[in-house]
Structure formats: structure tokens, C-alpha cells
Scaffold this motif. Structure first.
Motif, PDB file in Angstrom:
ATOM      1  N   ALA A   1      -3.186  -3.635  -7.617  1.00  0.00           N
ATOM      2  CA  ALA A   1      -1.871  -3.448  -7.441  1.00  0.00           C
ATOM      3  C   ALA A   1      -1.751  -5.403  -7.601  1.00  0.00           C
ATOM      4  CB  ALA A   1      -1.894  -3.843  -5.770  1.00  0.00           C
TER       5      ALA A   1
ATOM      6  N   GLN B   1       0.947  -5.324 -10.793  1.00  0.00           N
ATOM      7  CA  GLN B   1       1.811  -4.357 -10.160  1.00  0.00           C
ATOM      8  C   GLN B   1       3.305  -5.583 -11.051  1.00  0.00           C
ATOM      9  OE1 GLN B   1       1.679  -0.383 -11.103  1.00  0.00           O
ATOM     10  NE2 GLN B   1      -0.352  -2.232 -11.692  1.00  0.00           N
TER      11      GLN B   1
ATOM     12  N   PHE C   1       4.326  -7.715  -7.209  1.00  0.00           N
ATOM     13  CA  PHE C   1       3.126  -8.026  -5.925  1.00  0.00           C
ATOM     14  C   PHE C   1       3.893  -9.432  -6.186  1.00  0.00           C
ATOM     15  CE2 PHE C   1      -0.790  -9.182  -5.174  1.00  0.00           C
ATOM     16  CZ  PHE C   1      -1.102  -8.147  -4.254  1.00  0.00           C
TER      17      PHE C   1
ATOM     18  N   TRP D   1       6.073  -7.166  -1.546  1.00  0.00           N
ATOM     19  CA  TRP D   1       6.849  -6.790  -2.475  1.00  0.00           C
ATOM     20  C   TRP D   1       7.880  -7.698  -2.451  1.00  0.00           C
ATOM     21  CZ3 TRP D   1       3.674  -3.706  -5.604  1.00  0.00           C
ATOM     22  CH2 TRP D   1       1.825  -3.788  -5.066  1.00  0.00           C
TER      23      TRP D   1
ATOM     24  N   TRP E   1       4.500   1.161  -6.581  1.00  0.00           N
ATOM     25  CA  TRP E   1       2.796   1.039  -6.524  1.00  0.00           C
ATOM     26  C   TRP E   1       2.347   2.540  -5.837  1.00  0.00           C
ATOM     27  CZ3 TRP E   1      -1.493   0.199  -6.917  1.00  0.00           C
ATOM     28  CH2 TRP E   1      -2.745  -0.549  -6.875  1.00  0.00           C
TER      29      TRP E   1
ATOM     30  N   ASN F   1       1.826   4.846  -8.293  1.00  0.00           N
ATOM     31  CA  ASN F   1       0.897   5.069  -9.229  1.00  0.00           C
ATOM     32  C   ASN F   1      -0.413   5.886  -9.482  1.00  0.00           C
ATOM     33  OD1 ASN F   1      -2.116   3.060 -10.054  1.00  0.00           O
ATOM     34  ND2 ASN F   1       0.033   2.359 -11.322  1.00  0.00           N
TER      35      ASN F   1
ATOM     36  N   HIS G   1      -3.690   4.601  -8.155  1.00  0.00           N
ATOM     37  CA  HIS G   1      -3.381   4.329  -6.246  1.00  0.00           C
ATOM     38  C   HIS G   1      -2.926   5.645  -5.451  1.00  0.00           C
ATOM     39  CE1 HIS G   1      -0.904   3.140  -2.471  1.00  0.00           C
ATOM     40  NE2 HIS G   1      -1.963   3.110  -3.056  1.00  0.00           N
TER      41      HIS G   1
END
Length: 104
Positions: free
Chosen positions: A39, A42, A45, A62, A71, A74, A77
Motif C-alpha cells: 500500500a 501505491q 497513499f 489517501w 488500491w 490491486n 490486495h
């Protein structure tokens, strides 16, 4: 001593994840560490905070709703999300726009 995440001047977004864990680790600790590291790479973030007693509360910050959506989509994730029943008896996700903040 742990300190709160350093976030920019609002507005920005917070994803609040509250949960009750299942018994046992079931690979949770390693996956949580990997997901936080991922994360953090990303776009958009801003930071992360977490605390756990009977209920766990994790907040990721974010820059935009688009960053949150990216995210959530992803691949790694999504694979971790697929194991939710291994780790959580219950959970809830809330997405909020932070309008102001203050503190010292």
C-alpha cells in the motif's frame, strides 16, 4: 513510542477498517505486513494507523477516491481480501473525506 500518521493539509480521504479477528494467526501477521508495504508504494497513499484490542481499527489515508479505488483493485490486495474469512469474524469498511484536522 508510535506516532500518528503525518498527513497533508485537508481535504484527503480516510479508509477506516474495523474488525474482530478469528482465533489463531492463520498467516495474518505476514500478510498484513506485506499489504502495508505494498500500500505504501501505491500512488496517493498518505499514511496508516492501527490499534487492536477486542476490536481492531486500522485507518489508511489517501489523496483521492481514485487512489482508494486503485488500491481496492490491486491484484495482490484482492487476493488478500479473498482470505478475509480466515482472519476476521466480522469487519466493516468506511470511506470518509477528511475536511479538517487538528492536534499537537
Amino acid at each position: 513510542m508510535t506516532s500518528p500518521a503525518h498527513t497533508p493539509k485537508p481535504p484527503y480521504y480516510a479508509v477506516i477498517f474495523t474488525s474482530v479477528r478469528t482465533d489463531g494467526d492463520n498467516g495474518y501477521a505476514q500478510m498484513a505486513e506485506e499489504m502495508l508495504a505494498l500500500a505504501a508504494t501505491q500512488p496517493g497513499f498518505l499514511g496508516f494507523e492501527s490499534a487492536r484490542n477486542e476490536i481492531g481499527i486500522s485507518v489508511s489515508y489517501w489523496a483521492s477516491e481514485e487512489a482508494i479505488a486503485a488500491w481496492k483493485a490491486n491484484v495482490a490486495h484482492r487476493q488478500a481480501q479473498g482470505r478475509a474469512k480466515d482472519w476476521y469474524a466480522h469487519f466493516r469498511v468506511r470511506v470518509c473525506r477528511v475536511e479538517r484536522e487538528y492536534g499537537y
